[in-house]
Design a protein around this motif. Structure first.
Motif, mmCIF file in Angstrom:
data_model
loop_
_atom_site.group_PDB
_atom_site.id
_atom_site.type_symbol
_atom_site.label_atom_id
_atom_site.label_comp_id
_atom_site.label_asym_id
_atom_site.label_seq_id
_atom_site.Cartn_x
_atom_site.Cartn_y
_atom_site.Cartn_z
ATOM 1 N N GLU A 49 0.842 -1.202 0.000
ATOM 2 C CA GLU A 49 0.000 0.000 0.000
ATOM 3 C C GLU A 49 0.876 1.251 0.000
ATOM 4 O O GLU A 49 1.862 1.337 0.732
ATOM 5 C CB GLU A 49 -0.903 0.017 1.242
ATOM 6 C CG GLU A 49 -1.842 1.210 1.250
ATOM 7 C CD GLU A 49 -2.702 1.257 2.499
ATOM 8 O OE1 GLU A 49 -3.657 0.472 2.592
ATOM 9 O OE2 GLU A 49 -2.396 2.072 3.389
ATOM 10 N N GLY A 50 0.515 2.211 -0.834
ATOM 11 C CA GLY A 50 1.275 3.463 -0.913
ATOM 12 C C GLY A 50 2.426 3.381 -1.901
ATOM 13 O O GLY A 50 2.983 4.395 -2.298
ATOM 14 N N VAL A 51 2.792 2.158 -2.301
ATOM 15 C CA VAL A 51 3.864 1.991 -3.285
ATOM 16 C C VAL A 51 3.266 1.475 -4.603
ATOM 17 O O VAL A 51 3.456 2.079 -5.663
ATOM 18 C CB VAL A 51 4.950 1.010 -2.776
ATOM 19 C CG1 VAL A 51 6.035 0.816 -3.830
ATOM 20 C CG2 VAL A 51 5.551 1.515 -1.476
ATOM 21 N N THR A 56 -7.190 4.211 -1.326
ATOM 22 C CA THR A 56 -8.535 4.484 -1.844
ATOM 23 C C THR A 56 -8.986 3.461 -2.896
ATOM 24 O O THR A 56 -10.152 3.451 -3.264
ATOM 25 C CB THR A 56 -8.549 5.878 -2.509
ATOM 26 O OG1 THR A 56 -7.444 5.942 -3.429
ATOM 27 C CG2 THR A 56 -8.402 6.979 -1.479
ATOM 28 N N TRP A 57 -8.082 2.613 -3.375
ATOM 29 C CA TRP A 57 -8.467 1.671 -4.424
ATOM 30 C C TRP A 57 -9.408 0.595 -3.873
ATOM 31 O O TRP A 57 -9.263 0.143 -2.733
ATOM 32 C CB TRP A 57 -7.242 0.978 -5.015
ATOM 33 C CG TRP A 57 -6.399 1.852 -5.886
ATOM 34 C CD1 TRP A 57 -6.444 3.213 -5.975
ATOM 35 C CD2 TRP A 57 -5.370 1.416 -6.775
ATOM 36 N NE1 TRP A 57 -5.497 3.646 -6.869
ATOM 37 C CE2 TRP A 57 -4.822 2.581 -7.376
ATOM 38 C CE3 TRP A 57 -4.845 0.172 -7.123
ATOM 39 C CZ2 TRP A 57 -3.786 2.518 -8.298
ATOM 40 C CZ3 TRP A 57 -3.817 0.113 -8.039
ATOM 41 C CH2 TRP A 57 -3.295 1.278 -8.631
ATOM 42 N N ASP A 58 -10.316 0.178 -4.718
ATOM 43 C CA ASP A 58 -11.205 -0.939 -4.418
ATOM 44 C C ASP A 58 -10.348 -2.213 -4.265
ATOM 45 O O ASP A 58 -9.493 -2.498 -5.113
ATOM 46 C CB ASP A 58 -12.172 -1.075 -5.608
ATOM 47 C CG ASP A 58 -13.238 -2.125 -5.385
ATOM 48 O OD1 ASP A 58 -13.084 -2.961 -4.467
ATOM 49 O OD2 ASP A 58 -14.213 -2.110 -6.159
ATOM 50 N N ALA A 59 -10.596 -2.953 -3.171
ATOM 51 C CA ALA A 59 -9.802 -4.163 -2.917
ATOM 52 C C ALA A 59 -9.956 -5.193 -4.035
ATOM 53 O O ALA A 59 -9.064 -6.017 -4.269
ATOM 54 C CB ALA A 59 -10.204 -4.769 -1.581
ATOM 55 N N TYR A 60 -11.079 -5.138 -4.748
ATOM 56 C CA TYR A 60 -11.299 -6.020 -5.899
ATOM 57 C C TYR A 60 -10.203 -5.776 -6.947
ATOM 58 O O TYR A 60 -9.605 -6.720 -7.490
ATOM 59 C CB TYR A 60 -12.684 -5.728 -6.497
ATOM 60 C CG TYR A 60 -13.095 -6.643 -7.624
ATOM 61 C CD1 TYR A 60 -13.987 -7.680 -7.403
ATOM 62 C CD2 TYR A 60 -12.602 -6.466 -8.922
ATOM 63 C CE1 TYR A 60 -14.380 -8.521 -8.436
ATOM 64 C CE2 TYR A 60 -12.979 -7.293 -9.955
ATOM 65 C CZ TYR A 60 -13.876 -8.320 -9.704
ATOM 66 O OH TYR A 60 -14.249 -9.146 -10.730
#
Ligand code: ADP
Ligand code: MG
Length: 313
Positions: A49-51, A56-60
């Protein structure tokens, strides 16, 4: 929710069933059948995450991308993707996130006929590590070190859209419809497993373009102790990037990553076979004895190309 009920609910039952999974999730290790005459390929990719993705992205979408980038590594080795294990680290057992992640994982694994056969679940900053396993007939190994002088350098499809999308995330300068097409390339790249047979038959070296064409092609050139000259006009820049972001389009195509097209080398005689078989390809240049990477401009001038691309450190 306990670690074990979480695994049972979101991971144990989800994925594609395969006959070659003798034992899947639930024991200390999975047991997988490798048929006689086949070799096993293994590769790991981590998304942090963050890289590699934003909170904010959908986990799908995160799950879809994680599977696709791993499948792409198998495509680059001309191995048929078969099984994955998932090492998931997350700060809390967020059930709405897990549900979407599990849905994205199920759909994408099913699309590629890949089974989830195990993993590990731990608490910490969000990161997703998939280890993928694939199979290829013995004797089909294609290495980065195999490029031969005179070989044609092939790119399998358009480049630059995913890198353009990453830049647009910082500052949007194009219309929403164009950005959404580019974002789709970033979130759901299409690993080129359709080219596996073609690679097994003709490729002398291959790599998937994750860090950028210049950097990834340079890995082939260095491993093969050769150089290359590319033709400016032959670089398959994504048409929408060319149209909407013409000033940066070539840079995105050469130095931006995340497209997951393949770059591979073949003897020039293979091109006739590709044409006969209706395989779409872009021949961007030739392998040469002179080390380094160069590009011929429309003026005829030859310009050295930096092998820069995405690098974590
Ligand atoms: P162990 O303690 O023996 O290492 P675990 O308790 O970590 O096993 O996991 C139990 C079972 O669940 C194992 O078969 C493991 O492969 C599987 N597993 C754990 N986490 C995941 C996950 N995120 N996705 C898929 N399988 C998982
Ligand atoms: Mg154990």
């Amino acid at each position: 929710m306990s670690e074990f009920s979480l695994i049972r609910q979101y991971f144990k039952s989800i994925a594609h069933q395969r006959k070659d999974v003798l034992l899947g999730i639930g024991d200390d290790a999975a047991c997988l059948h490798v048929p006689n005459g086949m070799e096993l390929f293994v590769s790991t990719d981590t998304l942090v995450e963050g890289v590699h993705f934003l909170q904010t992205w959908d986990a799908y979408d995160i799950a879809s991308r994680a599977v696709r980038v791993n499948v792409s590594d198998m495509a680059a080795m001309a191995a048929t993707p078969s099984w994955v294990t998932l090492a998931l680290t997350m700060p809390t057992a967020d059930e709405s996130w897990l549900k979407r992640f599990s849905e994205g994982l199920t759909k994408t694994l099913n699309d590629y006929h890949v089974a989830l056969v195990g993993g590990d679940t731990t608490k910490g900053s969000l990161s997703i590590t998939l280890t993928i396993h694939g199979l290829a007939p013995s004797g089909c190994l294609i290495q980065r070190s195999g490029a031969q002088i005179g070989d044609c350098i092939i790119v399998s499809g358009y480049l630059g859209a995913a890198a353009a999308a990453v830049c647009q995330l910082n500052q949007q300068t194009i219309d929403d419809a164009s950005l959404s097409i580019m974002m789709h390339k970033l979130l759901h790249p299409d690993p080129r497993i359709d080219l596996i047979d073609c690679l097994r038959q003709y490729a002398t070296a291959a790599i998937d373009i994750s860090d950028g064409l210049a950097a990834d092609l340079n890995h082939i050139l260095e491993a093969s102790h050769v150089g290359a000259c590319l033709s400016f006009d032959a670089i398959p820049i994504h048409p929408l990037v060319r149209q909407k972001l013409s000033d940066q389009a070539l840079d995105y195509a050469l130095y931006g990553g995340d497209d997951y097209e393949l770059c591979f080398t073949v003897p020039s005689s293979a091109l006739r076979e590709f044409d006969k078989a209706g395989i779409e390809y872009y021949c961007i240049g030739r392998v040469e004895p002179q080390l380094g990477l160069r590009m011929t401009l429309p003026t005829g001038e030859v310009m050295p190309l930096e092998a820069k691309g995405y690098s974590h450190f």
